[in-house]
Motif scaffolding. Structure first.
Motif, mmCIF file in Angstrom:
data_model
loop_
_atom_site.group_PDB
_atom_site.id
_atom_site.type_symbol
_atom_site.label_atom_id
_atom_site.label_comp_id
_atom_site.label_asym_id
_atom_site.label_seq_id
_atom_site.Cartn_x
_atom_site.Cartn_y
_atom_site.Cartn_z
ATOM 1 N N ALA A 34 1.762 -42.775 -51.842
ATOM 2 C CA ALA A 34 2.660 -43.421 -53.608
ATOM 3 C C ALA A 34 1.403 -44.608 -53.597
ATOM 4 O O ALA A 34 1.173 -45.479 -52.986
ATOM 5 N N ASP A 35 1.874 -45.027 -54.966
ATOM 6 C CA ASP A 35 0.963 -46.271 -55.133
ATOM 7 C C ASP A 35 2.228 -47.693 -54.843
ATOM 8 O O ASP A 35 3.249 -47.936 -54.827
ATOM 9 N N ALA A 36 1.394 -48.333 -54.060
ATOM 10 C CA ALA A 36 2.059 -49.544 -53.446
ATOM 11 C C ALA A 36 1.986 -50.565 -54.102
ATOM 12 O O ALA A 36 3.318 -51.517 -53.157
ATOM 13 N N THR A 37 1.723 -50.429 -55.260
ATOM 14 C CA THR A 37 1.817 -51.477 -56.183
ATOM 15 C C THR A 37 3.315 -51.615 -56.902
ATOM 16 O O THR A 37 3.910 -52.645 -57.520
ATOM 17 N N ASP A 38 4.076 -50.262 -56.474
ATOM 18 C CA ASP A 38 4.691 -50.155 -57.556
ATOM 19 C C ASP A 38 6.887 -49.839 -56.830
ATOM 20 O O ASP A 38 6.412 -48.671 -56.260
ATOM 21 N N ALA A 39 7.039 -50.219 -56.321
ATOM 22 C CA ALA A 39 8.735 -50.333 -55.991
ATOM 23 C C ALA A 39 9.238 -48.960 -56.087
ATOM 24 O O ALA A 39 9.226 -48.497 -55.085
ATOM 25 N N HIS A 40 9.610 -48.448 -57.001
ATOM 26 C CA HIS A 40 9.365 -47.459 -57.128
ATOM 27 C C HIS A 40 9.049 -46.294 -56.974
ATOM 28 O O HIS A 40 9.497 -45.447 -56.584
ATOM 29 N N ALA A 41 7.404 -46.007 -57.227
ATOM 30 C CA ALA A 41 6.894 -45.159 -55.919
ATOM 31 C C ALA A 41 6.932 -45.221 -54.668
ATOM 32 O O ALA A 41 7.203 -44.159 -53.867
ATOM 33 N N VAL A 42 7.174 -46.318 -53.881
ATOM 34 C CA VAL A 42 7.605 -46.731 -52.677
ATOM 35 C C VAL A 42 8.782 -46.599 -52.266
ATOM 36 O O VAL A 42 8.812 -45.861 -51.353
ATOM 37 N N ALA A 43 9.491 -45.975 -53.101
ATOM 38 C CA ALA A 43 11.153 -45.817 -53.007
ATOM 39 C C ALA A 43 11.404 -44.369 -52.566
ATOM 40 O O ALA A 43 11.588 -43.686 -51.747
ATOM 41 N N GLY A 44 10.458 -43.548 -53.567
ATOM 42 C CA GLY A 44 9.922 -42.202 -53.464
ATOM 43 C C GLY A 44 9.305 -42.081 -51.810
ATOM 44 O O GLY A 44 10.136 -40.695 -51.202
ATOM 45 N N ILE A 45 8.897 -42.095 -51.285
ATOM 46 C CA ILE A 45 8.678 -42.439 -50.046
ATOM 47 C C ILE A 45 9.525 -42.664 -49.463
ATOM 48 O O ILE A 45 9.622 -41.719 -47.976
ATOM 49 N N TYR A 46 10.647 -42.999 -48.963
ATOM 50 C CA TYR A 46 11.555 -43.556 -47.868
ATOM 51 C C TYR A 46 12.490 -42.331 -48.472
ATOM 52 O O TYR A 46 12.683 -42.226 -47.662
ATOM 53 N N GLU A 47 12.801 -42.114 -49.821
ATOM 54 C CA GLU A 47 13.764 -40.880 -49.872
ATOM 55 C C GLU A 47 13.610 -39.427 -49.587
ATOM 56 O O GLU A 47 13.637 -39.044 -48.939
ATOM 57 N N ALA A 48 11.857 -39.243 -49.276
ATOM 58 C CA ALA A 48 10.837 -38.224 -49.359
ATOM 59 C C ALA A 48 11.578 -38.129 -47.405
ATOM 60 O O ALA A 48 11.814 -36.948 -47.297
ATOM 61 N N LYS A 49 11.353 -39.186 -46.759
ATOM 62 C CA LYS A 49 11.222 -39.000 -45.315
ATOM 63 C C LYS A 49 11.955 -39.369 -44.850
ATOM 64 O O LYS A 49 12.693 -38.957 -43.379
ATOM 65 N N GLY A 50 13.651 -39.879 -45.493
ATOM 66 C CA GLY A 50 14.647 -40.180 -44.788
ATOM 67 C C GLY A 50 14.088 -41.492 -44.051
ATOM 68 O O GLY A 50 14.549 -41.792 -42.881
#
Length: 322
Positions: A34-50
């Motif tokens: 995900a775009d590392a500069t975009d906190a919302h996009a990064v949150a999607g990583i955490y959400e997808a991975k748990g």
């Protein structure tokens, strides 16, 4: 599923710029980018991975110039980057004043974990996106890392926007992580670059990281949780006997007692080649876990070179999960 060609890379770049999560190939394992500069996009990583919020992510850059915008490289870090980038080495360095990577991707730390991957599809994608990509392994947090696009599809279906298929990964286990923060570099996680190779370039021994006595409250780099890389089956190390209900994970030419009764058998490398074993590790663990065996018995692996990284992953897989 996107092909790793120009059209697939362009499509993946568009999705990433729009804030989506896309699985991408690297030489180590597939990453969930995900775009590392975009906190919302990064949150999607955490959400997808748990993934636990306190566990920081590696930011991937196309080259050293891009990485140096994000982090401050002292003489030690620069020497290691020149020797091993692009490649399976992550450097944890102080955050640069020009950094764009979000606080969420860094878990709020004043340091940053950076890597320049050695994979043509990953490099082309990073250049097309033109920003750092946060990309932990593309699997549910704590589970076996994916080394093929099919593994990602199995684990992450419905959780992410796309998978960019670049074939099977070459190294097959995650990057080595070295912290260059305060004096002598410290080895935080063994991986695709051996301790011996790092020390040969530096000309001195790496400092030892404090051994984990339990789950750290604030790890400074990814992959440092005690229970990690875990299959559903319990993992038993240095096995000399295969117990009833267990699958067997072998190394080299060994034949433990009870092998004929094993639920299933995989050999990381019948010839005892540690590089081959590293590349096969996660795929073999995944295959044995999918048999439904109650446990996976692992025969000894020598702890030199890549063997240290293999045993690190296996110990984390075998750790008490609470």
């Amino acid at each position: 599923m996107l092909a790793g060609d120009d059209a697939g890379i362009a499509r993946a770049a568009g999705l990433l710029r729009a804030g989506a999560c896309v699985a991408v190939p690297t030489e180590t394992v597939y990453g969930l980018a995900a775009d590392a500069t975009d906190a919302h996009a990064v949150a999607g990583i955490y959400e997808a991975k748990g993934r636990p919020r306190f566990n920081p992510l590696i930011a991937h850059c196309a080259d050293f110039v891009g990485a140096s915008r994000e982090g401050v490289f002292d003489a030690h870090a620069r020497r290691l980057a020149e020797a091993f980038w692009p490649g399976p080495l992550t450097l944890v360095v102080p955050l640069a004043g020009t950094a764009r990577v979000s606080d969420l991707a860094r878990a709020g730390l004043p340091s940053i974990a950076l890597r320049v991957p050695d994979h043509p599809v990953a490099t082309a994608l990073l250049r097309a996106v033109d920003r750092p990509l946060a990309a932990p392994s593309a699997n549910p947090s704590g589970r076996i890392s994916p080394t093929e696009a099919a593994h990602v599809a199995h684990d992450m279906a419905g959780r992410i926007a796309a998978i960019l298929d670049g074939g099977a990964t070459r190294v097959g286990l995650e990057s080595t992580i070295v912290a260059c923060l305060d004096g002598v570099p410290r080895l935080l996680r063994p991986g695709g670059v051996s301790r011996e190779a790092l020390e040969a370039v530096l000309g001195y021994a790496l400092a030892e990281d404090a051994p984990a006595s339990g789950e750290p409250t604030a790890p400074v780099a990814p992959g440092m949780l005690t229970s990690h890389y875990a299959p559903r089956a319990r993992v038993r190390l240095n096995a000399e006997t295969i117990e009833p209900g267990e699958a067997a994970l072998l190394f080299a030419n060994v034949s433990p007692r009870g092998i004929d009764e094993a639920v299933a058998v995989r050999n990381l490398s019948a010839s005892g080649d540690l590089r081959e074993a590293a590349a096969n590790l996660f795929g073999a663990m995944r295959a044995l876990d999918e048999t439904g065996a109650a446990g996976i018995a692992v025969t000894p692996v020598p702890e030199h070179g890549l063997g240290a990284a293999i045993m690190d992953r296996l110990r984390r897989a075998a750790a008490d999960r609470g």
